[in-house]
Design a protein around this motif. Structure first.
Motif, mmCIF file in Angstrom:
data_model
loop_
_atom_site.group_PDB
_atom_site.id
_atom_site.type_symbol
_atom_site.label_atom_id
_atom_site.label_comp_id
_atom_site.label_asym_id
_atom_site.label_seq_id
_atom_site.Cartn_x
_atom_site.Cartn_y
_atom_site.Cartn_z
ATOM 1 N N TYR A 177 59.032 35.098 59.051
ATOM 2 C CA TYR A 177 58.018 34.123 59.468
ATOM 3 C C TYR A 177 57.799 34.188 60.974
ATOM 4 C CZ TYR A 177 56.062 29.657 60.996
ATOM 5 O OH TYR A 177 55.298 28.701 61.613
ATOM 6 N N HIS A 201 54.372 32.885 63.961
ATOM 7 C CA HIS A 201 53.050 32.254 64.057
ATOM 8 C C HIS A 201 52.210 32.988 65.091
ATOM 9 C CE1 HIS A 201 53.624 30.039 67.912
ATOM 10 N NE2 HIS A 201 54.892 29.981 67.534
ATOM 11 N N GLU A 233 51.696 32.347 60.321
ATOM 12 C CA GLU A 233 50.958 31.074 60.308
ATOM 13 C C GLU A 233 50.044 30.970 61.524
ATOM 14 O OE1 GLU A 233 51.784 26.232 59.998
ATOM 15 O OE2 GLU A 233 53.392 27.581 60.628
ATOM 16 N N GLU A 259 51.097 26.562 63.619
ATOM 17 C CA GLU A 259 52.431 26.098 64.002
ATOM 18 C C GLU A 259 52.387 25.178 65.211
ATOM 19 O OE1 GLU A 259 56.209 25.745 65.938
ATOM 20 O OE2 GLU A 259 54.496 26.806 66.806
ATOM 21 N N SER A 261 51.915 22.500 61.674
ATOM 22 C CA SER A 261 51.825 23.092 60.321
ATOM 23 C C SER A 261 51.251 22.135 59.282
ATOM 24 C CB SER A 261 53.213 23.580 59.871
ATOM 25 O OG SER A 261 53.772 24.464 60.800
ATOM 26 N N ASP A 292 61.239 32.882 66.359
ATOM 27 C CA ASP A 292 60.402 31.979 67.160
ATOM 28 C C ASP A 292 61.287 31.023 67.951
ATOM 29 O OD1 ASP A 292 58.193 30.623 68.166
ATOM 30 O OD2 ASP A 292 58.003 29.319 66.429
ATOM 31 N N ILE A 295 60.046 23.405 64.410
ATOM 32 C CA ILE A 295 59.134 24.321 63.722
ATOM 33 C C ILE A 295 58.813 23.692 62.372
ATOM 34 C CG2 ILE A 295 58.769 26.649 62.839
ATOM 35 C CD1 ILE A 295 60.902 27.647 64.774
ATOM 36 N N ALA A 318 57.131 24.489 59.777
ATOM 37 C CA ALA A 318 57.134 25.278 58.544
ATOM 38 C C ALA A 318 58.522 25.423 57.931
ATOM 39 C CB ALA A 318 56.543 26.659 58.818
#
Length: 456
Positions: free
Chosen positions: A87, A89, A150, A153, A157, A180, A398, A400
């Motif tokens: 993952y 963003h 994404e 973010e 989200s 991230d 974060i 997500a």
């Protein structure tokens, strides 16, 4: 150097110009998710992300949501193999600060540094993982590697769940890796094992219909700005940061001795922390107290006071309305909705005319610190950067992460590449090739480590 390592080093060197070209294209696409005027740029960024995956030989699709799309894709090398989802963003923070020394959305290469908004948060790390994944697939690593990028973010989200609900386009993996997060320093890699949650709110007070002359009404007219300041003073001790809302700390679990040992082994230094973030003074100079505060304790912050006259000089008028913007970072076991209810009740008791509105809620997250995935990650970072990392926590949020945890119930781990001096969310943001090249090594090693996880 082994033949295998030499081959990887050759790949890394030969990939550099391609990495820089893709990063340039991404940086020069101003994908500011909080700016409604950037809708076309966000969609261009999504398309560029999808095309980048396809150009590497991966399958990729745009995943439509109630807001901005997500990008989903990767390599399915065999149903019998485990699947990892990475993952990142591709949306970014605004870049309006006067301190920028260049155009923020113009990619600039300075030796080993890459300047521009989004270079370190989070386009550079996203591309690092992509280049590593292509290498692993080409070398036959028995692992299905997927990407989920994404584009919301930076605004919490709000529509990420829509993407997760589309299970055909976004299938459930066996584990998740997120890149991230930020190291403590370049000298010592840091692997976060937890995130603080977030509750953002606005306090609004209206006491009139128009500005009124302070000489004619002062002393009689209520001043909404002064009352809002008084209200926030009742909520938090500005000197110590201690929150005074009843029940706020009821469910806070302090870091364990083992946690603190890891925190302090991270190489965190008070002087370096102050220098990296331009802080002239801080609430405590005690190293242990400070790391506990920024990684494992809840906070209450004031971000802005809106209302009244803000031009040059002083306009001697009492404003009719004011708005105070606040946030609270929350730690595991604190629930945003419950904290918001406590805030509402406390403000209502203190000043019933203040309207409290929730702006954003994100739950805190506590990840794993032991077991095969954690050990694989520790080894991979050591291979990438020749230093054993410390397990710390991330002070930020974060959105997500909790959504993925709830939807998939699989291990979620972090391998960030950003450094404090990279200017995360700050003017003159940059990324550098040392972190990118080391990151490629670390990702490739991690892929190899977890490829056989099902086999024990």
């Amino acid at each position: 150097m082994t033949k295998r390592n030499a081959h990887l080093e050759s790949y890394i060197r030969s990939s550099r110009s391609h990495f820089e070209d893709l990063l340039s294209q991404m940086v020069e696409t101003p994908s500011i998710s909080s700016d409604p005027d950037r809708v076309k740029d966000i969609n261009r960024m999504a398309t560029l992300g999808m095309q980048s995956l396809k150009s590497f030989g991966a399958q990729a699709r745009l995943v439509k949501t109630g807001g901005y799309p997500a990008v989903s894709g990767g390599w399915q090398v065999g149903k019998q193999y485990p699947t990892l989802t990475i993952y990142n963003h591709l949306d970014v923070q605004p870049a309006q600060e006067p301190e920028w020394r260049q155009e923020p959305f113009q990619f600039c290469k300075e030796g080993n540094r890459y300047r521009g908004r989004g270079t370190t948060d989070d386009k550079g790390p996203a591309l690092t993982a992509l280049f590593a994944a292509r290498y692993a697939v080409e070398q036959g690593v028995p692992l299905n590697i997927r990407f989920l990028w994404e584009l919301e973010e930076e605004i919490g989200s709000p529509n990420f769940q829509d993407a997760l609900d589309q299970k055909t386009l976004v299938p459930r993996p066996d584990s998740v890796l997120i890149s991230d997060t930020i190291w403590v320093s370049r000298q010592r890699p840091a692997v976060p094992t937890g995130l603080r949650g977030l509750l953002a709110a606005q306090l609004t007070l209206r006491t009139g219909t128009t500005d009124v002359h302070s000489g004619l009404t002062g002393g009689g007219a209520r001043n909404p700005l002064a009352e809002l300041c008084e209200a926030v003073h009742a909520c938090v001790d500005a000197q110590t940061g201690r929150v005074k809302i009843p029940g706020f700390y009821d469910h806070v679990v302090p870091p364990s001795p083992r946690d603190m040992k890891e925190f302090l082994s991270s190489g965190f230094e008070v002087a370096r922390f102050k220098k990296a973030y331009g802080l002239r003074s801080i609430r405590t100079e005690d190293r242990a107290n400070l790391v506990k505060r920024i990684w494992a304790a809840p906070t209450f912050e004031v971000h802005g006071l809106v209302g009244g006259y803000s031009g040059p000089g002083v306009k001697t008028a009492v404003p009719p309305c004011g708005r105070l913007k606040i946030s609270m970072r929350l730690v595991p076991n604190q629930q945003p909705q419950k904290i918001f209810s406590q805030l509402q009740a406390f403000i209502k008791k203190h000043n019933p005319d203040i309207h409290v509105e929730c702006d954003e809620q994100l739950e805190p997250f506590q990840g794993i610190t032991s077991g095969p995935y954690a050990e694989a990650l520790r080894k991979a970072v050591h291979v990438g950067f020749s230093i054993t990392p410390s397990f710390v926590r991330e002070g930020g949020s974060i959105g997500a992460v909790k959504l993925m945890e709830r939807a998939w119930k699989v291990p979620i781990l972090f391998m960030g590449l950003s450094l404090p001096e990279h200017g995360y969310h700050a003017p003159n943001e940059f990324f550098d090739w040392a972190q990118a090249s080391g990151g490629i090594r670390a990702f490739v090693e991690y892929f190899s480590q977890i490829a056989h996880m099902r086999d024990g």
